[in-house]
Design a protein around this motif. Sequence first.
Motif, PDB file in Angstrom:
ATOM      1  N   ILE A   1     -27.211 -24.380  32.709  1.00 11.12           N
ATOM      2  CA  ILE A   1     -26.980 -25.221  31.533  1.00 11.12           C
ATOM      3  C   ILE A   1     -25.519 -25.266  31.097  1.00 11.12           C
ATOM      4  N   LEU A   2     -24.616 -24.690  31.877  1.00 10.23           N
ATOM      5  CA  LEU A   2     -23.199 -24.739  31.536  1.00 10.23           C
ATOM      6  C   LEU A   2     -22.585 -26.069  31.982  1.00 10.23           C
ATOM      7  N   PRO A   3     -21.567 -26.541  31.268  1.00 10.31           N
ATOM      8  CA  PRO A   3     -21.006 -27.863  31.574  1.00 10.31           C
ATOM      9  C   PRO A   3     -19.833 -27.841  32.553  1.00 10.31           C
ATOM     10  N   PHE A   4     -19.432 -26.659  33.037  1.00 10.96           N
ATOM     11  CA  PHE A   4     -18.241 -26.572  33.868  1.00 10.96           C
ATOM     12  C   PHE A   4     -18.518 -27.081  35.290  1.00 10.96           C
ATOM     13  N   SER A   5     -17.468 -27.418  36.009  1.00  7.00           N
ATOM     14  CA  SER A   5     -17.640 -27.975  37.362  1.00  7.00           C
ATOM     15  C   SER A   5     -18.237 -26.944  38.310  1.00  7.00           C
ATOM     16  N   GLN A   6     -17.824 -25.686  38.174  1.00  6.50           N
ATOM     17  CA  GLN A   6     -18.394 -24.570  38.930  1.00  6.50           C
ATOM     18  C   GLN A   6     -18.465 -23.372  37.989  1.00  6.50           C
ATOM     19  N   ASN A   7     -19.492 -22.539  38.168  1.00  6.83           N
ATOM     20  CA  ASN A   7     -19.662 -21.377  37.311  1.00  6.83           C
ATOM     21  C   ASN A   7     -19.790 -20.117  38.162  1.00  6.83           C
ATOM     22  N   ARG A   8     -19.146 -19.073  37.720  1.00 10.23           N
ATOM     23  CA  ARG A   8     -19.395 -17.755  38.291  1.00 10.23           C
ATOM     24  C   ARG A   8     -19.597 -16.801  37.131  1.00 10.23           C
ATOM     25  N   VAL A   9     -20.842 -16.402  36.904  1.00  8.83           N
ATOM     26  CA  VAL A   9     -21.165 -15.509  35.799  1.00  8.83           C
ATOM     27  C   VAL A   9     -21.204 -14.075  36.312  1.00  8.83           C
ATOM     28  N   GLU A  10     -20.369 -13.231  35.734  1.00  8.76           N
ATOM     29  CA  GLU A  10     -20.299 -11.816  36.072  1.00  8.76           C
ATOM     30  C   GLU A  10     -20.666 -11.003  34.839  1.00  8.76           C
ATOM     31  N   THR A  11     -20.818  -9.713  35.009  1.00  8.62           N
ATOM     32  CA  THR A  11     -21.012  -8.849  33.848  1.00  8.62           C
ATOM     33  C   THR A  11     -19.673  -8.687  33.129  1.00  8.62           C
ATOM     34  N   ASP A  12     -19.747  -8.311  31.871  1.00 12.61           N
ATOM     35  CA  ASP A  12     -18.508  -8.049  31.137  1.00 12.61           C
ATOM     36  C   ASP A  12     -17.762  -6.866  31.736  1.00 12.61           C
ATOM     37  N   ALA A  13     -18.496  -5.931  32.357  1.00 11.18           N
ATOM     38  CA  ALA A  13     -17.849  -4.776  32.991  1.00 11.18           C
ATOM     39  C   ALA A  13     -17.005  -5.206  34.186  1.00 11.18           C
ATOM     40  N   GLU A  14     -17.498  -6.172  34.956  1.00 12.56           N
ATOM     41  CA  GLU A  14     -16.786  -6.597  36.163  1.00 12.56           C
ATOM     42  C   GLU A  14     -15.436  -7.214  35.835  1.00 12.56           C
ATOM     43  N   ILE A  15     -15.387  -8.089  34.842  1.00 18.22           N
ATOM     44  CA  ILE A  15     -14.099  -8.701  34.493  1.00 18.22           C
ATOM     45  C   ILE A  15     -13.200  -7.688  33.788  1.00 18.22           C
ATOM     46  N   ALA A  16     -13.796  -6.737  33.076  1.00 19.61           N
ATOM     47  CA  ALA A  16     -13.005  -5.708  32.410  1.00 19.61           C
ATOM     48  C   ALA A  16     -12.304  -4.825  33.437  1.00 19.61           C
TER      49      ALA A  16
END
Length: 293
Positions: free
Chosen positions: A89-104
Motif C-alpha cells: 500500500i505504499l506509493p513509492f516506485s520501489q519499496n524495501r522495508v527493513e527493521t529499525d534495527a537494520e537501518i540503525a
Amino acid sequence: MKFVLGIDGGGTSCRAALATVDGTVVGRAKSGAANIRTDLTGARANIVEAARQAFVAAGQNPELIPQTPAVLGLAGANVGTYRQQLEAILPFSQNRVETDAEIALEGAVGSGDGAMAILGTGTAYMARRNGKSRAIGGWGFQVGDQGSGARIGRDLLEQTLLAYDGIRQGSPLAQAMLAIFRDNPEDLVEFTTNAKPGDFGGFAPKVFEHAEKGDIVANWILDKAIADVEAALGVLDLGDDDPLCLLGGLAPLYAPRLSARYRALLKPPLDDALGGAVQMAVRVFSSATEAAR
C-alpha cells in the motif's frame, strides 16, 4: 531515478530524508508514529506525510513521490506479515522495508563489523561480525522492549499505583505522577486503556530526572531497566575491540549508567538510523539501476 528516500519509523515519530542518488540529503521532515504492528494504517499515513514534507523541505514537488524509491526501517517489521502488508500500500516506485534495527546498524557502523543498541520508545539490538548480522529483541511493548521508554513509563505507572495502595514505598516521583491524573488512580488506569507505546514512553524522562535526585521509585525502575539492557548486550558476545553504538532518545541517558565493561566499548555512531536508511537506499537502488542497464 532522480531521488531516493530514507524513512525511519518508530513508536513515537517517523522521519524522512530525501537524497540525491549520490546520497546527498536535500530535505528532511518528521511526522507521527510509524510502528506498523501497533497501527499499520496510521503508520502508512505518517510515512507518506513525512515523505511529502521532505520533498517540500527540499523545494521539490511531492508529486514525484510515485517516481521515487524508498528504504524504510520500521518498528514492527520483524514480526508477522506487517512488512508485506505495508509494501502493498505504499506509493513509492520501489519499496524495501527493513527493521529499525537494520537501518540503525547501517547508520552506526556502516557496512563493517560492530554493534548497536536502540534505546528509545522501544529497544532493539544488532551486531554484525564477518558480514553476518544477529538481531536481539525488538519484540514489542507487550512482551518485549525491556529497558525501553515505553516499559519504563509503564513501570512508573505501576509503581505509582502500588505506592497509592501502600504496597510499595512512595516517593516524590510517584506523587507527581498521580498528580498528573488529578490524584485519581482510576484516571491513571483509564489512560492505559488506549495508550500506545509512545504514550507510555513520554513519562520515561521523568524517571531519569528523579533518579538524579535519589528518588527511590525512579532508581528501582532504572536499576531494573539497566539490568535488562546489559543482559541483552551480554548475548551479543562483544569483543574488547568491537565498537558499540547507542542510538535512540534514551541513549545519552543510559550511556553514563552502564557498567565499565560496556562504557569502554562505546563509540559515537557514524550516522543515525535515518542516515543508515539513506545509505542503504543509495546502495540498493543505484545497484538495481546499474544492473537494469
